[in-house]
Design an enzyme around this catalytic site. Structure first.
Site, PDB file in Angstrom:
ATOM      1  N   LYS A 126       0.871  -1.189   0.000  1.00  0.00           N
ATOM      2  CA  LYS A 126       0.000   0.000   0.000  1.00  0.00           C
ATOM      3  C   LYS A 126       0.898   1.226   0.000  1.00  0.00           C
ATOM      4  O   LYS A 126       2.055   1.152   0.402  1.00  0.00           O
ATOM      5  CB  LYS A 126      -0.876   0.022   1.255  1.00  0.00           C
ATOM      6  CG  LYS A 126      -2.107   0.884   1.146  1.00  0.00           C
ATOM      7  CD  LYS A 126      -3.249   0.132   0.507  1.00  0.00           C
ATOM      8  CE  LYS A 126      -4.527   0.926   0.499  1.00  0.00           C
ATOM      9  NZ  LYS A 126      -5.690   0.050   0.319  1.00  0.00           N
TER      10      LYS A 126
HETATM   11  P1  NAD Z   1     -13.023   7.762  -2.282  1.00  0.00           P
HETATM   12  O1  NAD Z   1     -11.950   8.778  -2.241  1.00  0.00           O
HETATM   13  O2  NAD Z   1     -13.647   7.434  -3.594  1.00  0.00           O
HETATM   14  O3  NAD Z   1     -14.204   8.153  -1.274  1.00  0.00           O
HETATM   15  C1  NAD Z   1     -13.967   8.446   0.076  1.00  0.00           C
HETATM   16  C2  NAD Z   1     -15.263   8.953   0.673  1.00  0.00           C
HETATM   17  O4  NAD Z   1     -15.062   9.149   2.078  1.00  0.00           O
HETATM   18  C3  NAD Z   1     -15.711  10.307   0.122  1.00  0.00           C
HETATM   19  O5  NAD Z   1     -17.117  10.331   0.024  1.00  0.00           O
HETATM   20  C4  NAD Z   1     -15.243  11.277   1.193  1.00  0.00           C
HETATM   21  O6  NAD Z   1     -15.985  12.486   1.205  1.00  0.00           O
HETATM   22  C5  NAD Z   1     -15.513  10.446   2.430  1.00  0.00           C
HETATM   23  N1  NAD Z   1     -14.790  10.942   3.603  1.00  0.00           N
HETATM   24  C6  NAD Z   1     -13.495  11.338   3.686  1.00  0.00           C
HETATM   25  N2  NAD Z   1     -13.226  11.797   4.924  1.00  0.00           N
HETATM   26  C7  NAD Z   1     -14.368  11.659   5.630  1.00  0.00           C
HETATM   27  C8  NAD Z   1     -14.730  11.957   6.964  1.00  0.00           C
HETATM   28  N3  NAD Z   1     -13.843  12.467   7.818  1.00  0.00           N
HETATM   29  N4  NAD Z   1     -16.006  11.700   7.357  1.00  0.00           N
HETATM   30  C9  NAD Z   1     -16.900  11.180   6.500  1.00  0.00           C
HETATM   31  N5  NAD Z   1     -16.615  10.874   5.235  1.00  0.00           N
HETATM   32  C10 NAD Z   1     -15.371  11.119   4.799  1.00  0.00           C
HETATM   33  O7  NAD Z   1     -12.385   6.442  -1.608  1.00  0.00           O
HETATM   34  P2  NAD Z   1     -12.860   4.939  -1.784  1.00  0.00           P
HETATM   35  O8  NAD Z   1     -12.029   4.334  -2.845  1.00  0.00           O
HETATM   36  O9  NAD Z   1     -14.339   4.879  -1.860  1.00  0.00           O
HETATM   37  O10 NAD Z   1     -12.346   4.296  -0.414  1.00  0.00           O
HETATM   38  C11 NAD Z   1     -13.148   4.318   0.762  1.00  0.00           C
HETATM   39  C12 NAD Z   1     -12.645   3.263   1.729  1.00  0.00           C
HETATM   40  O11 NAD Z   1     -12.718   1.979   1.116  1.00  0.00           O
HETATM   41  C13 NAD Z   1     -11.190   3.412   2.162  1.00  0.00           C
HETATM   42  O12 NAD Z   1     -11.061   2.965   3.485  1.00  0.00           O
HETATM   43  C14 NAD Z   1     -10.451   2.484   1.222  1.00  0.00           C
HETATM   44  O13 NAD Z   1      -9.208   2.064   1.750  1.00  0.00           O
HETATM   45  C15 NAD Z   1     -11.445   1.354   1.135  1.00  0.00           C
HETATM   46  N6  NAD Z   1     -11.309   0.495  -0.048  1.00  0.00           N
HETATM   47  C16 NAD Z   1     -11.373   1.000  -1.298  1.00  0.00           C
HETATM   48  C17 NAD Z   1     -11.293   0.150  -2.390  1.00  0.00           C
HETATM   49  C18 NAD Z   1     -11.446   0.625  -3.808  1.00  0.00           C
HETATM   50  O14 NAD Z   1     -11.526  -0.221  -4.696  1.00  0.00           O
HETATM   51  N7  NAD Z   1     -11.519   1.905  -4.078  1.00  0.00           N
HETATM   52  C19 NAD Z   1     -11.109  -1.224  -2.185  1.00  0.00           C
HETATM   53  C20 NAD Z   1     -11.064  -1.711  -0.894  1.00  0.00           C
HETATM   54  C21 NAD Z   1     -11.167  -0.836   0.171  1.00  0.00           C
END
Ligand code: NAD
Length: 410
Positions: A102
């Site tokens: 990561k």
């Molecule tokens: P993203 O950047 O697309 O979205 C993140 C979201 O979280 C946004 O809506 C943002 O406004 C919100 N956010 C940020 N800070 C916040 C806060 N303090 N309070 C409330 N909301 C808040 O990211 P993503 O890809 O959707 O990832 C989200 C989570 O899922 C992360 O933990 C990431 O590690 C995990 N994840 C993502 C993937 C993927 O394929 N993108 C895969 C596995 C896990």
């Protein structure tokens, strides 16, 4: 505890059940390689922008290392170590031929222009290109990174190493991305829940109430799939605000609203609520889908959901996890629930290597199979060892990585 210590706490809880020796434990938790680089760029105003980037490569016993890149001010060594190790355990839970890694850059991408963001991404690749690669370490999207950023990574890496679409996944479909990758994590999240509901005799998604923190890639797709199945998403929050609606939020209309305003806040017809209000909402299922460390000892006793579906990575601190377990709340853990993203990333990588593209039906059918098989394995361990789903997931993962390590020889 740092974020990395928290993951290792969960690791040790499972290691104790498995009777691992202290030496093997230490070897398995220690990252293979940790890289911290300067990512300075010229800003559009002519000034120097200085940023720090990280790539933590945790384990490569079961294959090339795999894991996302996060662009967020919170990115630091401990967070990257934690997320890298979670990738080792996650790829093992869904039995992909990968290790874990990561990384990211400590930056608020909203403070950059699109040209600065591109320069920053390319500069980062220039600094780490010799330690990533299709058979070495394959980045992917995470918080605040997207298919365009993945396209820049592929392009920059290819300048050093020749045409290399398989160096990164989550690319745009027009540039060797996989059909179904964008939705994959959210889709897998909902399939993970459906497997549990069916197994526990708790019925279907239809009619159940959900609260979702985060409406980015993972949260918004999870909401769409829940809504399609008749689930009622009654509270949603993002970094700029949070909304609630007793009867359920109309997700397709909210997606349009967010495309225009970049936040769920101010969605017509819904009430403004606090971010904490999302976590404490009166729902059946709480879905953290934003950042880590949000379910803590301070709020765990007040969470009303009976199921916590960890779409985000590391949303629950160990203290909170113990409180929820003690209260009989089922926590379906991140390293299973959100594994759909890396699973379809694996399909994308396989398509790139074969220079052959799959239809979306095949992607989704294979994803469904992986999620089902992973659930069945976890559920067997939960029942036979009488442990939580999280401990079961770590037992399965440690077993697979541990056996591969022994077979390869130290
Ligand atoms: P993203 O950047 O697309 O979205 C993140 C979201 O979280 C946004 O809506 C943002 O406004 C919100 N956010 C940020 N800070 C916040 C806060 N303090 N309070 C409330 N909301 C808040 O990211 P993503 O890809 O959707 O990832 C989200 C989570 O899922 C992360 O933990 C990431 O590690 C995990 N994840 C993502 C993937 C993927 O394929 N993108 C895969 C596995 C896990």
């Amino acid at each position: 505890m740092s974020a990395f210590e928290e993951v290792n706490y969960y690791f040790r809880k499972a290691a104790r059940v498995m009777d691992l020796s202290a030496a093997v434990e230490k070897m398995l938790v220690t990252p293979f390689r940790e890289v911290k680089v300067d990512v300075s760029i010229a800003l559009d105003n002519g000034q120097l922008g200085t940023f720090i980037g990280y790539r933590i490569q945790h384990d490569k016993t079961r294959g090339p290392m795999k894991g996302g890149l996060r662009f967020h001010p919170s990115v630091d060594l401990a967070e990257a170590q934690a997320l890298a190790s979670l990738m080792t355990w996650k790829t093992a839970v869904v039995n992909l031929p990968y290790g874990g890694a990561k990384g990211g850059i400590a930056v608020d991408p909203e403070s950059l222009t699109p040209r600065e963001l591109e320069r920053l991404t390319r500069r980062f690749v220039q600094q780490i290109h010799d330690i990533i690669g299709p058979q070495q370490d394959i980045p992917a999207p995470d918080v605040n990174t997207n298919p365009q950023i993945m396209a820049w990574i592929m392009d920059e890496y290819s300048k050093f190493h020749g045409f290399s679409p398989a160096v990164v996944t989550g690319k745009p479909v027009e540039l060797f991305g996989s059909k179904g990758r964008e939705e994959a994590t959210g889709r897998g999240v909902v399939w993970a829940l459906e497997e549990y509901l069916a197994d526990a005799g708790l019925g279907e998604v239809r009619g159940k109430r959900f609260a979702v923190q985060g409406f980015g890639n993972v949260g918004s797709w999870a909401c769409r799939f829940l809504h399609e199945r008749g689930g009622r998403v009654v509270a949603i929050g993002d970094a700029r605000g949070a909304i609630g609606h007793r009867e359920g939020i109309d997700i397709p209309t909210l997606v349009e609203h967010v495309a225009k305003t970049r936040s769920v806040a101010g969605f017509p017809g819904a009430q403004g609520i606090s971010n904490e209000g999302v976590l404490l909402a009166d729902v059946d299922v709480l879905v953290p889908a934003a950042l880590g460390g949000v379910i803590t000892e301070a709020n765990a006793k007040d969470i009303r959901a009976r199921i916590v579906l960890e779409a985000a990575n590391a949303p629950t601190t160990p203290g909170a996890d113990d409180i929820l377990e003690g209260r009989g709340v089922t926590v379906l853990p991140d390293i299973f629930v959100n594994a759909g993203g890396v699973t379809v990333s694996y399909f994308e990588w396989a398509q790139n290597i074969q220079q052959f593209s799959w239809e979306e039906e095949k992607v989704n059918a294979e994803l469904h199979r992986h999620m089902r098989e992973a659930y069945a394995t976890l559920a067997r361990v939960v029942k036979s060892r009488k442990v939580s789903f999280r401990t079961a997931a770590f037992i399965v993962a440690i077993g697979r990585v541990g056996r591969a390590t022994v077979l390869r020889g130290v």
